[in-house]
Scaffold this motif. Structure first.
Motif, mmCIF file in Angstrom:
data_model
loop_
_atom_site.group_PDB
_atom_site.id
_atom_site.type_symbol
_atom_site.label_atom_id
_atom_site.label_comp_id
_atom_site.label_asym_id
_atom_site.label_seq_id
_atom_site.Cartn_x
_atom_site.Cartn_y
_atom_site.Cartn_z
ATOM 1 N N UNK A 82 -5.523 16.015 -7.762
ATOM 2 C CA UNK A 82 -4.283 16.036 -6.967
ATOM 3 C C UNK A 82 -3.969 15.350 -5.826
ATOM 4 N N UNK A 83 -2.596 15.772 -5.100
ATOM 5 C CA UNK A 83 -1.693 15.239 -4.004
ATOM 6 C C UNK A 83 -2.318 15.124 -2.655
ATOM 7 N N UNK A 84 -3.168 15.893 -3.010
ATOM 8 C CA UNK A 84 -3.907 17.225 -1.623
ATOM 9 C C UNK A 84 -3.898 15.981 -0.254
ATOM 10 N N UNK A 85 -4.828 15.197 -0.642
ATOM 11 C CA UNK A 85 -5.997 13.979 -0.081
ATOM 12 C C UNK A 85 -4.654 13.017 0.670
ATOM 13 N N UNK A 123 -0.863 1.005 -7.537
ATOM 14 C CA UNK A 123 -0.177 1.192 -8.676
ATOM 15 C C UNK A 123 -1.033 1.364 -10.121
ATOM 16 N N UNK A 124 -1.707 0.311 -10.054
ATOM 17 C CA UNK A 124 -2.392 0.889 -11.586
ATOM 18 C C UNK A 124 -3.734 1.217 -11.158
ATOM 19 N N UNK A 125 -4.460 2.184 -9.501
ATOM 20 C CA UNK A 125 -5.124 2.604 -9.132
ATOM 21 C C UNK A 125 -4.605 4.145 -9.295
ATOM 22 N N UNK A 126 -3.295 4.723 -8.417
ATOM 23 C CA UNK A 126 -2.579 5.543 -7.999
ATOM 24 C C UNK A 126 -2.226 6.012 -9.599
ATOM 25 N N UNK A 127 -1.869 5.656 -10.552
ATOM 26 C CA UNK A 127 -1.382 6.128 -12.277
ATOM 27 C C UNK A 127 -3.483 6.364 -12.938
ATOM 28 N N UNK A 128 -3.816 5.619 -12.400
ATOM 29 C CA UNK A 128 -5.268 6.872 -13.621
ATOM 30 C C UNK A 128 -6.346 7.797 -12.325
ATOM 31 N N UNK A 141 0.749 -1.101 0.072
ATOM 32 C CA UNK A 141 0.407 0.311 -0.062
ATOM 33 C C UNK A 141 0.633 1.137 0.068
ATOM 34 N N UNK A 142 2.020 1.193 0.640
ATOM 35 C CA UNK A 142 2.700 2.466 0.916
ATOM 36 C C UNK A 142 3.798 2.873 0.257
ATOM 37 N N UNK A 143 4.420 1.536 -0.553
ATOM 38 C CA UNK A 143 5.354 1.524 -0.941
ATOM 39 C C UNK A 143 5.602 2.758 -1.886
ATOM 40 N N UNK A 144 4.099 2.627 -3.268
ATOM 41 C CA UNK A 144 3.903 3.980 -4.073
ATOM 42 C C UNK A 144 3.012 4.995 -3.612
ATOM 43 N N UNK A 145 2.215 4.559 -3.248
ATOM 44 C CA UNK A 145 1.623 6.040 -2.419
ATOM 45 C C UNK A 145 2.624 7.239 -2.007
ATOM 46 N N UNK A 189 1.046 15.165 -13.295
ATOM 47 C CA UNK A 189 1.665 13.867 -12.061
ATOM 48 C C UNK A 189 1.815 12.960 -13.090
ATOM 49 N N UNK A 190 0.275 12.664 -13.780
ATOM 50 C CA UNK A 190 1.238 11.683 -14.449
ATOM 51 C C UNK A 190 2.674 11.278 -14.919
ATOM 52 N N UNK A 191 2.508 11.604 -15.761
ATOM 53 C CA UNK A 191 4.518 11.593 -15.881
ATOM 54 C C UNK A 191 5.155 11.634 -15.198
#
Length: 264
Positions: free
Chosen positions: A241-244, A230-235, A16-20, A175-177
């Protein structure tokens, strides 16, 4: 059964936390205060699960780059991944050889979570003023490499957060790039770091006494969870934004400082 459940939870936390952008190292150190400390080998294995996850998540992009090296744009992009990795290795290895150890108390992690959350809010605000830029420059590549070293020195910083927001401020404001470049750089970086740590344990004859069932459970949990994240985050970041994530970091850090003022 309790040990297997603890291993499962630690694997899920890693995934959960490695890529968030919320710090996997920080969360694992905190979780192990309650779930029990694990061996260095266990931590290497669950990180390997995360490496497998991001490799599978970007398998099409990796294949595109590997088979398209005849195109200048692909060669340029791969070269920038290489530069970011080399910067991390050349700066980070001396730090490792100097004997840098992660803290065993929660206080520095809590502060890193709070400061990192504020930094994310400020950085994204200024990055958005640059417009929607997807290009990764050589400057971005070098700074991403340095950001990974900083994140490794200060647990709670988050490798992905430090590198993504440095990339956005340095010019890759989309952000995605920025996230894609950081994740692709993370593949050789994490492979090298895990491999180096494994060789250290092997040379010290420190691989005995493992509960291999627990290790396997944690590895699978980290890989499966990491892939989904990772799949969820990239979408998600294509439209949000990253505010949350920043607010989560600040709240968690303040709670840890309030509930564990002594750090343990």
């Amino acid at each position: 059964m309790h040990d297997l459940l603890a291993a499962l939870l630690l694997g899920i936390i890693e995934g959960l936390t490695e890529f968030l952008p919320i710090s996997s190292t920080g969360h694992l150190l905190i979780a192990q205060h309650w779930l029990g400390a694990r061996s260095d080998f266990f931590n290497i294995v669950i990180q390997a699960g995360a490496i497998l996850a991001v490799t599978l998540a970007f398998r099409r992009r990796l294949w595109e780059l590997a088979t398209g090296l005849g195109e200048p744009a692909n060669r340029d992009y791969v070269a920038k991944i290489g530069v970011a990795f080399l910067v991390t290795a050349l700066v980070g290895l001396p730090v490792r050889l100097a004997g840098w150890e992660l803290p065993e108390t929660v206080t520095p992690i809590a502060w890193a979570l709070v400061v990192g959350g504020v930094w994310m809010l400020v950085a994204e605000h200024y990055a958005e003023k640059r417009g929607d830029v997807a290009t990764v420059t050589w400057k971005v590549a070098v700074l991403v490499g340095l950001a990974q070293v900083v994140a490794g020195i200060f647990p709670g910083t988050s490798r992905s957060a430090a590198a993504i927001f440095v990339a956005m401020l340095a010019g890759t404001s989309r952000r995605a790039s920025a996230a894609e470049f950081v994740f692709l750089v993370g593949i050789p970086t994490m492979f090298a770091a895990s491999g180096y740590a494994f060789l250290e344990l092997l040379s010290d004859d420190a691989l005995g006494g493992e509960d291999w069932t627990a290790v396997a459970v944690a590895f699978v949990a980290a890989a499966a969870t990491g892939f989904a994240v990772v799949r969820w985050l990239m979408g998600y970041i294509k439209a949000h934004r990253f505010t949350g994530f920043a607010i989560y970091r600040i709240v968690l850090g303040l709670l840890l400082l309030a509930l564990m003022p002594t750090g343990s």
